[in-house]
Design a protein around this motif. Structure first.
Motif, PDB file in Angstrom:
ATOM      1  N   ILE A 150       0.584  -0.763  -0.338  1.00 13.74           N
ATOM      2  CA  ILE A 150       0.067   0.064  -0.160  1.00 13.74           C
ATOM      3  C   ILE A 150       1.089   1.819  -0.279  1.00 13.74           C
ATOM      4  O   ILE A 150       0.398   2.589  -0.041  1.00 13.74           O
ATOM      5  N   TYR A 151       2.174   0.782  -0.139  1.00  6.13           N
ATOM      6  CA  TYR A 151       3.338   2.499   0.073  1.00  6.13           C
ATOM      7  C   TYR A 151       3.667   2.981  -1.463  1.00  6.13           C
ATOM      8  O   TYR A 151       3.630   3.784  -1.292  1.00  6.13           O
ATOM      9  N   ARG A 152       4.024   2.292  -1.989  1.00 12.69           N
ATOM     10  CA  ARG A 152       4.156   2.361  -3.274  1.00 12.69           C
ATOM     11  C   ARG A 152       2.583   2.651  -4.478  1.00 12.69           C
ATOM     12  O   ARG A 152       1.906   2.600  -4.036  1.00 12.69           O
ATOM     13  N   PRO A 153       2.794   4.091  -5.029  1.00 10.45           N
ATOM     14  CA  PRO A 153       1.419   4.368  -5.162  1.00 10.45           C
ATOM     15  C   PRO A 153       1.324   3.634  -6.613  1.00 10.45           C
ATOM     16  O   PRO A 153       0.030   3.330  -6.787  1.00 10.45           O
ATOM     17  N   ALA A 154       2.480   3.046  -7.496  1.00 10.14           N
ATOM     18  CA  ALA A 154       1.825   2.362  -8.080  1.00 10.14           C
ATOM     19  C   ALA A 154       1.760   0.938  -8.443  1.00 10.14           C
ATOM     20  O   ALA A 154       1.069   0.143  -9.095  1.00 10.14           O
ATOM     21  N   ALA A 155       1.856   0.872  -7.058  1.00 13.34           N
ATOM     22  CA  ALA A 155       2.058  -1.209  -7.320  1.00 13.34           C
ATOM     23  C   ALA A 155       0.887  -1.762  -7.067  1.00 13.34           C
ATOM     24  O   ALA A 155       1.278  -2.900  -7.743  1.00 13.34           O
ATOM     25  N   VAL A 156       0.038  -1.162  -6.386  1.00  7.41           N
ATOM     26  CA  VAL A 156      -2.212  -1.738  -7.045  1.00  7.41           C
ATOM     27  C   VAL A 156      -1.985  -1.919  -8.580  1.00  7.41           C
ATOM     28  O   VAL A 156      -2.681  -2.931  -8.886  1.00  7.41           O
ATOM     29  N   GLU A 157      -1.587  -0.793  -8.645  1.00  4.87           N
ATOM     30  CA  GLU A 157      -2.212  -1.311 -10.603  1.00  4.87           C
ATOM     31  C   GLU A 157      -0.992  -2.156 -11.210  1.00  4.87           C
ATOM     32  O   GLU A 157      -1.391  -2.145 -12.075  1.00  4.87           O
ATOM     33  N   GLN A 158       0.201  -2.301 -10.761  1.00  8.74           N
ATOM     34  CA  GLN A 158       1.194  -2.972 -11.775  1.00  8.74           C
ATOM     35  C   GLN A 158       0.721  -4.320 -11.401  1.00  8.74           C
ATOM     36  O   GLN A 158       0.760  -4.885 -12.134  1.00  8.74           O
ATOM     37  N   LEU A 159      -0.071  -4.577 -10.181  1.00  9.46           N
ATOM     38  CA  LEU A 159      -0.503  -5.872 -10.170  1.00  9.46           C
ATOM     39  C   LEU A 159      -1.435  -6.218 -11.008  1.00  9.46           C
ATOM     40  O   LEU A 159      -1.577  -6.997 -11.245  1.00  9.46           O
ATOM     41  N   ARG A 160      -2.848  -5.330 -10.909  1.00  9.98           N
ATOM     42  CA  ARG A 160      -3.659  -5.623 -11.672  1.00  9.98           C
ATOM     43  C   ARG A 160      -3.685  -5.473 -13.081  1.00  9.98           C
ATOM     44  O   ARG A 160      -3.999  -6.624 -13.974  1.00  9.98           O
ATOM     45  N   THR A 161      -2.357  -5.273 -13.149  1.00  3.21           N
ATOM     46  CA  THR A 161      -2.174  -5.198 -14.695  1.00  3.21           C
ATOM     47  C   THR A 161      -1.449  -6.771 -15.713  1.00  3.21           C
ATOM     48  O   THR A 161      -2.549  -7.112 -15.655  1.00  3.21           O
ATOM     49  N   LEU A 162      -0.406  -7.221 -14.287  1.00  2.81           N
ATOM     50  CA  LEU A 162      -0.573  -8.462 -14.193  1.00  2.81           C
ATOM     51  C   LEU A 162      -1.321  -9.422 -14.109  1.00  2.81           C
ATOM     52  O   LEU A 162      -1.803 -10.504 -14.908  1.00  2.81           O
ATOM     53  N   GLY A 163      -2.682  -9.580 -13.576  1.00  3.16           N
ATOM     54  CA  GLY A 163      -3.933 -10.080 -13.581  1.00  3.16           C
ATOM     55  C   GLY A 163      -4.274 -10.198 -14.965  1.00  3.16           C
ATOM     56  O   GLY A 163      -4.875 -11.210 -15.272  1.00  3.16           O
ATOM     57  N   ARG A 164      -4.340  -9.152 -15.287  1.00  3.28           N
ATOM     58  CA  ARG A 164      -5.764  -9.389 -16.413  1.00  3.28           C
ATOM     59  C   ARG A 164      -4.683  -9.885 -17.387  1.00  3.28           C
ATOM     60  O   ARG A 164      -5.286 -10.851 -18.783  1.00  3.28           O
ATOM     61  N   GLN A 165      -2.882  -9.780 -17.867  1.00  3.90           N
ATOM     62  CA  GLN A 165      -2.396  -9.969 -18.378  1.00  3.90           C
ATOM     63  C   GLN A 165      -2.469 -11.696 -18.598  1.00  3.90           C
ATOM     64  O   GLN A 165      -2.151 -13.032 -19.502  1.00  3.90           O
ATOM     65  N   LEU A 166      -2.809 -12.047 -17.086  1.00  4.54           N
ATOM     66  CA  LEU A 166      -2.640 -13.530 -16.802  1.00  4.54           C
ATOM     67  C   LEU A 166      -3.867 -14.146 -16.801  1.00  4.54           C
ATOM     68  O   LEU A 166      -4.554 -15.337 -16.406  1.00  4.54           O
ATOM     69  N   ASP A 167      -4.789 -13.349 -16.958  1.00  7.43           N
ATOM     70  CA  ASP A 167      -6.651 -14.000 -16.696  1.00  7.43           C
ATOM     71  C   ASP A 167      -6.795 -14.390 -14.681  1.00  7.43           C
ATOM     72  O   ASP A 167      -7.257 -15.075 -15.208  1.00  7.43           O
ATOM     73  N   MET A 168      -6.136 -13.768 -13.712  1.00 15.44           N
ATOM     74  CA  MET A 168      -6.333 -13.699 -12.869  1.00 15.44           C
ATOM     75  C   MET A 168      -6.821 -12.827 -12.005  1.00 15.44           C
ATOM     76  O   MET A 168      -6.650 -11.635 -12.420  1.00 15.44           O
ATOM     77  N   PRO A 169      -7.674 -13.181 -11.235  1.00 20.00           N
ATOM     78  CA  PRO A 169      -8.516 -11.802  -9.969  1.00 20.00           C
ATOM     79  C   PRO A 169      -7.349 -11.914  -9.098  1.00 20.00           C
ATOM     80  O   PRO A 169      -6.278 -12.238  -8.139  1.00 20.00           O
ATOM     81  N   VAL A 170      -7.187 -10.393  -8.913  1.00 16.54           N
ATOM     82  CA  VAL A 170      -6.531  -9.314  -8.116  1.00 16.54           C
ATOM     83  C   VAL A 170      -7.507  -9.124  -6.770  1.00 16.54           C
ATOM     84  O   VAL A 170      -8.512  -8.696  -7.373  1.00 16.54           O
ATOM     85  N   TYR A 171      -6.795  -8.702  -6.277  1.00 15.77           N
ATOM     86  CA  TYR A 171      -7.888  -8.728  -4.478  1.00 15.77           C
ATOM     87  C   TYR A 171      -6.669  -7.691  -4.280  1.00 15.77           C
ATOM     88  O   TYR A 171      -5.629  -7.500  -3.861  1.00 15.77           O
ATOM     89  N   SER A 172      -7.393  -6.310  -3.876  1.00 15.53           N
ATOM     90  CA  SER A 172      -6.874  -4.846  -3.282  1.00 15.53           C
ATOM     91  C   SER A 172      -7.893  -4.132  -2.257  1.00 15.53           C
ATOM     92  O   SER A 172      -9.092  -4.550  -2.857  1.00 15.53           O
ATOM     93  N   ALA A 173      -7.657  -3.713  -1.423  1.00 13.50           N
ATOM     94  CA  ALA A 173      -9.038  -3.008  -0.283  1.00 13.50           C
ATOM     95  C   ALA A 173      -8.172  -1.498  -0.441  1.00 13.50           C
ATOM     96  O   ALA A 173      -6.542  -1.429   0.153  1.00 13.50           O
TER      97      ALA A 173
END
Ligand SMILES: Nc1nc2c(ncn2[C@@H]2O[C@H](COP(=O)(O)OP(=O)(O)OP(=O)(O)O)[C@@H](O)[C@H]2O)c(=O)[nH]1
Ligand SMILES: [Mg+2]
Length: 312
Positions: A150-173
């Motif tokens: 939750i500390y690096r501003p773009a971290a959540v979006e980076q993981l979401r992008t990976l999730g899209r590439q892999l077609d896997m769900p990402v949990y964030s809050a």
């Protein structure tokens, strides 16, 4: 890759080529070549010392054995060069091995957790993606990726992008702390039919007490079956120190060594097991998601000894 390490073994080999006998002097000369390149390749100094001692001892044993054999048969069965390199290969494999790429799976219905930890920029998030892909392909599981940085501003979006590439769900809050996020993700996994949960934690320094405490807290809250430390091979001996501190704190299960595709000197890969007792599980060999290899000590030893990669 690993050129610095390979150089010393190549020099030792050249020195031994054409030498009639493995003698104490010849062994010492060859060890000097190896020592130089191990230090230059950033192998941990205690590891260099122990490795050379073991090779020296084995080579002296071999010296006696070869002498006895050549007396008995009058011919040599193997050359000093072959004998020395075979000993180095043995000792390299022993130092990095045995192969241990097992993962722990949770028994019962709870999803299996993988907590991925390490320094900033070591390759954690990329490795989370690679690991997820690996687990899906090899173990036929359904991973949920968890954005616990939750500390690096773009971290959540980076993981979401990976999730899209892999077609896997990402949990964030948003607005929640990492411990809470990881706890909730475990529940979300069950609800979404995921049987694996991979926690992408924020990068941190081992001396950053509050952030290290946070890892302890996540560990206690979700008790992941696997804790993998991501180490950047380019950071050499530092990587080994990091491994020691993270392991003392979290009792990690294994290491993912990244960026071995670059011009890493490779010393960290040789040192980690010897110093921490924890195995390297995977090697990161590039930025793409398929660039993950299960770690094979034999393979790495062969690369270092310039024998080409022997698979298996
Ligand atoms: N060449 C190479 N680059 C890698 C490898 N693994 C990761 N990288 C690159 O290293 C950089 C950092 O990767 P991340 O996965 O974002 O690292 P991180 O540890 O999650 O970083 P923070 O979350 O900021 O601490 C990116 O540019 C990746 O593409 C690898 O095995 N080889
Ligand atoms: Mg990250």
């Amino acid at each position: 890759m690993l050129e610095t390490l390979a150089k010393g073994f190549r020099a030792a080999r050249q020195r031994l080529t054409g030498v009639a006998e493995l003698t104490d002097d010849v062994i010492e000369d060859a060890l000097r070549d190896v020592r130089l390149s191990l230090l230059e390749g950033d192998v941990e100094f205690r590891v260099v010392k122990r490795f050379l001692e073991r090779v020296r001892e084995a080579a002296k044993g071999k010296e006696v054995e070869l002498r006895a054999k050549s007396k008995e048969y009058g011919t040599k069965t193997i050359t000093p060069e072959q004998a020395f390199i075979a000993i180095c290969q043995d000792e390299l494999i022993k130092m990095m091995g045995p192969v241990d790429t097992e993962m722990r799976w949770s028994s019962g219905k709870a999803p299996t957790g993988f907590m991925v930890v390490g320094l900033q920029g070591s390759g954690k998030t990329t490795s989370v993606g690679k690991l997820a892909r690996w687990i899906e392909k090899t173990h036929k599981k359904k991973p949920l990726l968890v954005a616990a940085d939750i500390y690096r501003p773009a971290a959540v979006e980076q993981l979401r992008t990976l999730g899209r590439q892999l077609d896997m769900p990402v949990y964030s809050a948003e607005g929640k702390d990492p411990v809470q996020i990881c706890k909730e993700a475990n529940e979300a996994a069950a609800a979404q039919g995921c049987d694996v949960v991979i926690f992408d934690t924020a990068g941190r320094l081992a001396i950053d007490e509050p952030l290290m405490q946070e890892l302890d807290d996540i560990n206690k809250a979700v008790t992941p079956a696997n804790i993998f430390l991501v180490l950047d091979a380019m950071t050499g001996q530092d990587a080994v120190n990091v491994a020691e501190t993270f392991n003392n704190r979290l009792d990690i299960d294994g290491v993912i060594m990244t960026k071995l595709d670059g011009d890493a000197r490779g010393g960290a890969a040789l040192s980690v097991k010897e110093i921490t007792g924890k195995p390297i599980k995977f090697l990161g060999m590039g930025e793409q998601l398929d660039k993950l290899e299960e770690f094979r000590p034999e393979g790495l030893a062969s690369r270092i000894l310039g024998m080409g990669d022997i698979v298996g």
